[in-house]
Design a protein around this motif. Structure first.
Motif, PDB file in Angstrom:
ATOM      1  N   LEU A 179       0.818  -1.176   0.144  1.00 48.97           N
ATOM      2  CA  LEU A 179      -0.092  -0.049   0.022  1.00 48.97           C
ATOM      3  C   LEU A 179       1.010   1.276   0.116  1.00 48.97           C
ATOM      4  O   LEU A 179       0.395   2.098  -0.473  1.00 48.97           O
ATOM      5  CB  LEU A 179      -0.850  -0.054   1.300  1.00 48.97           C
ATOM      6  N   SER A 209       1.459   0.417  -6.515  1.00 49.54           N
ATOM      7  CA  SER A 209       0.980  -0.734  -5.917  1.00 49.54           C
ATOM      8  C   SER A 209       0.991  -2.189  -6.690  1.00 49.54           C
ATOM      9  O   SER A 209       1.375  -3.180  -6.435  1.00 49.54           O
ATOM     10  CB  SER A 209      -0.246  -0.617  -5.093  1.00 49.54           C
ATOM     11  N   GLU A 237       3.344  -5.203  -6.027  1.00 52.36           N
ATOM     12  CA  GLU A 237       2.817  -6.586  -5.759  1.00 52.36           C
ATOM     13  C   GLU A 237       3.491  -7.590  -6.586  1.00 52.36           C
ATOM     14  O   GLU A 237       4.024  -8.747  -6.298  1.00 52.36           O
ATOM     15  CB  GLU A 237       1.207  -6.593  -5.899  1.00 52.36           C
ATOM     16  N   ALA A 251      -2.254  -6.056   3.251  1.00 53.70           N
ATOM     17  CA  ALA A 251      -2.236  -6.464   1.833  1.00 53.70           C
ATOM     18  C   ALA A 251      -0.798  -7.047   1.513  1.00 53.70           C
ATOM     19  O   ALA A 251      -0.742  -8.100   0.748  1.00 53.70           O
ATOM     20  CB  ALA A 251      -2.060  -5.085   0.718  1.00 53.70           C
ATOM     21  N   GLY A 301      -6.809   0.903   1.733  1.00 55.96           N
ATOM     22  CA  GLY A 301      -6.460  -0.407   0.842  1.00 55.96           C
ATOM     23  C   GLY A 301      -6.571  -1.815   1.671  1.00 55.96           C
ATOM     24  O   GLY A 301      -7.018  -2.774   1.065  1.00 55.96           O
ATOM     25  N   ASP A 302      -6.547  -1.649   2.953  1.00 58.64           N
ATOM     26  CA  ASP A 302      -6.701  -2.650   3.818  1.00 58.64           C
ATOM     27  C   ASP A 302      -7.979  -2.824   4.373  1.00 58.64           C
ATOM     28  O   ASP A 302      -8.554  -1.514   4.735  1.00 58.64           O
ATOM     29  CB  ASP A 302      -5.551  -2.863   4.827  1.00 58.64           C
ATOM     30  N   GLU A 360     -10.343  -1.278  -1.341  1.00 52.63           N
ATOM     31  CA  GLU A 360      -9.040  -1.669  -2.203  1.00 52.63           C
ATOM     32  C   GLU A 360      -8.921  -0.586  -3.344  1.00 52.63           C
ATOM     33  O   GLU A 360      -7.887  -0.093  -3.677  1.00 52.63           O
ATOM     34  CB  GLU A 360      -8.947  -3.008  -2.887  1.00 52.63           C
ATOM     35  N   ASP A 361      -9.935   0.058  -4.090  1.00 51.74           N
ATOM     36  CA  ASP A 361      -9.864   0.968  -5.041  1.00 51.74           C
ATOM     37  C   ASP A 361      -9.518   2.296  -4.586  1.00 51.74           C
ATOM     38  O   ASP A 361      -9.819   3.127  -5.372  1.00 51.74           O
ATOM     39  CB  ASP A 361     -11.307   0.872  -5.679  1.00 51.74           C
ATOM     40  N   ASN A 391      -7.058   3.073  -2.738  1.00 54.04           N
ATOM     41  CA  ASN A 391      -5.476   3.089  -2.515  1.00 54.04           C
ATOM     42  C   ASN A 391      -4.617   4.000  -3.511  1.00 54.04           C
ATOM     43  O   ASN A 391      -4.430   4.079  -4.560  1.00 54.04           O
ATOM     44  CB  ASN A 391      -4.911   1.776  -2.731  1.00 54.04           C
TER      45      ASN A 391
END
Ligand code: SF4
Ligand code: SF4
Ligand code: SF4
Lengths: 714, 341
Positions: free
Chosen positions: A415, A420, A424, A442, A671-672, A676-677, A679
């Motif tokens: 995050l 991001s 990831e 995340a 985001g956690d 999530e959208d 972030n």
């Protein structure tokens, strides 16, 4: 009978680090209030209390070491014992060290909380990896190193006791997220505000709350300047220009106590105030008036927060602010608002990572060839960290090599790192990713092993961070950690023993704390029970300029040493405009400028599942000027998309009168636990250009567009 | 007059009617992430869905509406050799309705009226306010209204007083304007069970509040214990931050500051809320300070609320809202202090 006990400890949630009284009844933390007798500013929304109570009592804490059983990211775990977890990790570390080299193991650190940071740095040195990744590239290093290169110390703090006549708060939400790098205590500031003899200038895109209980905002200050995000360096140069052009400086002081005035004078002749106005969006008249105040009101102080450290010229921007402070003689002079201090004499993290491990550093030097990011970042290398995006880059490009193991301690790169999606993808390439955490995040989601961490107040620890505040605090254990959670530094200590580095570590963590305090001639127990808190000693002298601990002994407006690190000795206008270019340029398709703010309720991206906090901040919130929003057809409370060249996020709109109509201020850290959208790092880019000195990259100031998003009934 | 209104009608019909005529202020948390709304706060309400009628308490009180911090009084300006003055105080252009004010806060307005009743801007604003109060569903964590006769029911100071009785609000009028409102068609006659429901609700809250504080004991203790050593203990915990004064609906001390341009060619005089906890508060000319010691400042606030106002005005000026304890960093609670005395 019920037992009730009060403990004095310290909050680690924001830069104020207030002393707290933690009230424990029958083993349960029930109340947290100010720690009588020790310094506390206490945020009005009591987030320190909410964090502590909410976290130690949360049913969602991680309580057992976990090993992934399904695919990466599938969220399927089995509980394992600490022995098994540590043996598995140790075996892999030894294997990687033998086959590839110790540098293939990466320590991934966040903001230091307790002792995990010096322990992890020490582990890195002993194990032989130069790769400790920290967010130093966008938090603290620019401002504090700029002070060190300019004034010879990073311990410079506001002299609030000297009743400053002018306080400038620049890019810091002081009532909620700590009182700037200069430690402007809000209680002191409040007294000055009512006193009426202090002028207050706020430089911030947001109409920040200055005194929430009073409902006082930036708009109620004498001046509220709202510069274009990432143009702060230019604004500082504008102030400098006015002061030099109008000869508002003290020629004797400049002559006797500074170097490089002539170079600075020539630099400010290369641009006009009209250009500054156009680039910063701050009216010329305001620049002139504020510059005159800065130069003539005494004592004056300028305190900035780390929001300025989010662009590709962050170091030079911080230097421009430091040079401005030097030009008005506000540091270490009898009439200055800022003063150097001597911190308590303990072994700071640097000593942990080096002093008695010299032979290890010889065996495994932290040289550019061995380090991710190579020789790109001259100041970062000196500071002992590797910028976050350099890790992402190395993992994705496999250059200079592909790291194998990531050991992540209570931080959440998925995050918090720029970009991001790339982060990831990168982190999934670790053969072994170990994450120690309080809660699932995340990042734990894609880990191979998750270790349950204890939070400060569940164990005894020394808190020293931010080191440049020059104070030391005893964080005492007030409750037991949940289940089998361990403090991070214990994890490192035990791991060190299992990879054959036991002789560089300690039998237990208390001995390490004794070591840290050795120069003070105290043991941890003594410090905890009798001292609790130590602060730096002010060097202020009402009679004379106390001098500067720089190589020249003067304020280095122009700083020779920087040239040796391939950094320009002077902040230059032509460089300071670079953060406004490329993806930050306003175009027809991207007509707004995005910036972001830290939550006033949560600590950065952390603790998002804690219900006490969630009640106070239920949804991600983006701010816009009411007229600009109306023009887009938005109403207060609508959900909107914010889109940059990189991606888009969805946040709930709140209107803020007085904000610059071109600015869209999104909230960082969601985001956690849903959203999530929302972030903010779906909007940012990890790849070059980077600030070559410190590794900073563009986090703010990107051009964006906004449009209505579906309301999903939240 | 007593009537009832369904909640649906309240939010749809009454809200729309009020909005036509008034600027609506009510408890809300509409701002989401920002700390201003971490607690419900009295703010402009455009949409009924932003109203949070079930709130327990707010950080700031309504005093900001009638006695705003940082209010500019006038501006001065040098014009040649003359000085020009411009009045900056502003009257409201539209009447306001205050929705959901709890009984303690309604009583607090009466305290403000005593202090500012002679100020024409203040009285104008008060006259342009329609107060629609709301009794509390349950006791807040540190309030003690029933001990200082400011709750949980209110007898006066409102135009309408609502009580949540489940699917509707019980509405009692307290003025002619309130009566007129109640004649609107969506207010229905109150049935005996509605009256019972109201009484039950208030009894529940009253029970929760019971024993929190005894005014008589306190006022007599204060009269005797000015020099008690307990004061030191409390004062030791006080950070002299002034938060209690800022959030208190009845603290009215202010200072007047000047906000001038750098060259003093132009400036404003502004009213700034002050705090009796600040060292400079009782600073007099000649560098003489009436209350230099922290302890005496701490004591002063409590004596002011419970002793001096009783002696001078026959009524304590604390309405028992509990904010000062809620928002004190040290959670110093007047009640605790008093009960230990
Ligand atoms: S969050 Fe900051 S201001 Fe609040 S209690 Fe903790 S350190 Fe103090
Ligand atoms: S003194 Fe405290 S309880 Fe009394 S009215 Fe003021 S804030 Fe409320
Ligand atoms: S809020 Fe508490 S600490 Fe602050 S001045 Fe009032 S009593 Fe003292």
């Amino acid at each position: 009978m019920a037992t009730r006990k009060e403990h004095i400890t310290f909050c680690h949630i924001c830069g104020n680090h207030c002393a707290l009284t933690a009230v424990v009844e029958n083993g349960k933390l029930v109340e947290v209030k100010a720690g009588a007798g020790y310094p506390a500013n206490m945020c009005s929304i009591q987030k320190g209390a909410d964090h502590l109570i909410g976290t130690v009592n949360s049913p969602d804490r991680l309580t057992k070491p976990l090993r992934r059983v399904g695919e990466k990211g599938s969220g399927k775990w089995e509980e394992i014992s600490w022995d098994e977890a540590l043996d598995t990790i140790a075996e892999k570390l030894i294997d990687v060290k033998e086959k590839f080299g110790p540098e293939y193991v990466i320590m991934v650190l966040g903001e230091p909380k307790g002792m995990e940071f010096p322990f992890a740095q020490r582990f890195a040195t002993a194990f032989g990896t130069p790769n400790t990744i920290t967010p130093g590239n966008y938090c603290g290093v620019q401002s504090t190193e700029a002070l060190r290169y300019t004034f010879g110390s990073r311990y410079i703090r506001a002299r609030m006791e000297g009743n400053p006549g002018l306080v400038t708060i620049w890019g810091s939400n002081i009532a909620h997220t700590g009182g700037t790098f200069s430690q402007i205590g809000r209680n002191d500031l409040n007294r000055l505000i009512v006193g009426g003899d202090t002028k207050l200038v706020v430089i911030d895109p947001k109409n920040i709350e200055l005194w929430p209980e009073k409902g006082m905002h930036a708009a109620d200050a004498d001046y509220w300047l709202r510069p274009r995000p990432s143009s702060d360096g230019i604004l500082a140069m504008g102030f400098i220009k006015v002061i030099i052009d109008e000869k508002l400086y003290d020629p004797d002081y400049i002559e006797k106590w500074t170097v490089g005035f002539e170079e600075l004078r020539q630099e400010v002749a290369t641009f006009t105030l009209e250009e500054v106005e156009k680039l910063t969006w701050v009216p010329k008249k305001d620049i002139q008036e504020v510059a005159r105040l800065m130069a003539t009101v005494k004592p004056a102080l300028i305190g900035n927060g780390n929001s300025l450290e989010g662009n590709i010229e962050a170091f030079q921007m911080a230097r421009a602010l430091a040079v401005l402070r030097g030009l008005i003689g506000s540091v270490n002079t009898p009439y200055g608002g800022l003063v150097d201090q001597i911190p308590p004499n303990y072994y700071p993290p640097g000593a942990f990572m080096m002093s008695d491990l010299k032979e290890k550093l010889k065996e495994y030097p932290r040289t550019p060839e061995r380090t991710i990011g190579g020789s790109d970042f001259s100041i970062a290398a000196k500071f002992g960290y590797v910028p976050t995006q350099a890790l992402v880059d190395a993992l994705l490009t496999e250059k200079p090599y592909l790291p194998k193991v990531g050991l992540t301690f209570v931080n959440n790169p998925l995050l918090t790192y720029a970009d991001s999606i790339a982060t990831e993808e990168a982190f999934k390439k670790f053969e072994l990713l170990v994450v120690s955490e309080l809660f699932h995040t995340a990042t734990t989601r894609i880990a191979d092993i998750v270790l349950p961490a204890a939070v400060l107040s569940e164990y005894d620890g020394i808190a020293y961070w931010p080191a440049w505040f020059g104070n030391l605090r005893a964080n005492v254990k007030v409750v037991d950690p949940p289940g089998e959670a361990w403090p991070d530094h214990k994890m490192v200590n035990e791991l060190a023993k299992r990879v054959g580095l036991g002789q560089y570590f300690w039998e237990d963590e208390i001995m390490a704390m004794d070591y840290m305090l050795e120069p003070l001639g105290m043991t941890w127990e003594y410090f905890r029970d009798n001292v609790r808190y130590l602060h730096g000693e002010s060097l202020y002298d009402p009679e004379k300029v106390i001098g500067y601990n720089t190589r020249s002994g003067k304020v280095q407006l122009y700083c020779e040493e920087l040239a040796k690190s391939k950094v320009d000795p002077l902040p230059r206008f032509k460089d300071l405009v670079k953060p406004l270019m490329g993806p930050c340029e306003i175009t027809e398709s991207y007509p707004f400028i995005m910036t972001n703010y830290k939550s006033e309720v949560f600590m950065l991206s952390g603790y998002r599942g804690v219900k006490e906090l969630r009640i106070k901040s239920p949804t991600p919130t983006v701010y816009m000027n009411p007229d600009a929003a109306k023009e887009q057809g938005f109403k207060d409370g609508d959900w909107i998309y914010i889109e940059t060249f990189k991606g888009r996020i969805r946040q709930k709109l709140a209107l803020q009168p007085g904000m610059h109509p071109k600015v869209v201020n999104v909230e960082f850290g969601w985001g956690d636990y849903g959203y999530e959208d929302a972030n903010n790092n779906l909007l940012t880019e990890y790849s070059r250009p980077w600030d070559t000195a410190t590794g900073c990259l563009t986090l703010r100031g990107l051009a964006c567009k906004v449009y209505l998003a579906p309301d999903e009934g939240e | 007059m007593d009537k009832v209104i369904r909640k649906h009608d309240f939010l749809k019909l009454l809200f729309a009617d009020l909005k036509e005529k008034y600027h609506i202020i009510g408890p809300t948390r509409k701002g989401g992430g920002t700390s201003t709304y971490a607690y419900p706060t009295f703010d402009d309400i455009d949409r009924a869905i932003d109203l949070e009628m079930g709130y327990t308490t707010t950080m700031g009180s309504l005093k900001k509406l009638y006695f705003p911090d940082n209010e500019a009084l006038y501006q001065y300006q040098r014009v040649g050799t003359e000085v020009e003055l411009v009045n900056l105080r502003q009257a409201w252009d539209k009447e306001k309705v205050i929705l959901g004010l709890h009984p303690c806060d309604i009583s607090a307005l009466a305290v403000l009226d005593k202090v500012f009743g002679l100020d024409q801007y203040y009285t104008d604003k008060r006259n342009k306010s329609l107060i629609i109060g709301l009794t509390c569903d349950s006791a807040c964590s540190r309030g003690f209204c029933s001990s200082v006769n400011s709750g949980p029911d209110a007898q006066s100071g409102f135009d309408l007083l609502l009580t949540d009785i489940g699917d509707g609000y019980f509405c009692r009028s307290g003025s002619e304007r309130g009566e007129r409102l109640l004649s609107l068609e969506y207010f229905k006659a109150a049935a005996p069970e509605d009256i019972q429901a109201r009484a039950k609700k208030l009894q529940k809250t009253e029970d929760e509040l019971k024993g929190r504080f005894s005014l008589d004991e306190v006022t007599s203790a204060l009269a005797e214990k000015y020099n008690d050593s307990l004061w030191d203990e409390f004062a030791d915990k006080c950070y002299t931050c002034g938060a209690c004064n800022m959030v208190c609906p009845t603290c009215t001390c202010f200072t007047i500051n000047e906000k001038a341009k750098g060259d003093h060619s132009q400036g404003k005089r502004v009213v700034v809320w002050d705090s009796c906890h600040f060292e400079r508060f009782a600073q007099m000319a000649g560098n003489f300070n009436l209350r230099e010691e922290k302890k005496s400042r701490f004591k002063h606030r409590i004596y002011d609320k419970f002793h001096f106002s009783l002696v001078r005005q026959g009524k304590v000026s604390c309405v028992g809202c509990g904010r000062c304890a809620d928002f004190c960093p040290s959670h110093i609670d007047i009640r605790e202090a008093m009960s230990r005395l």
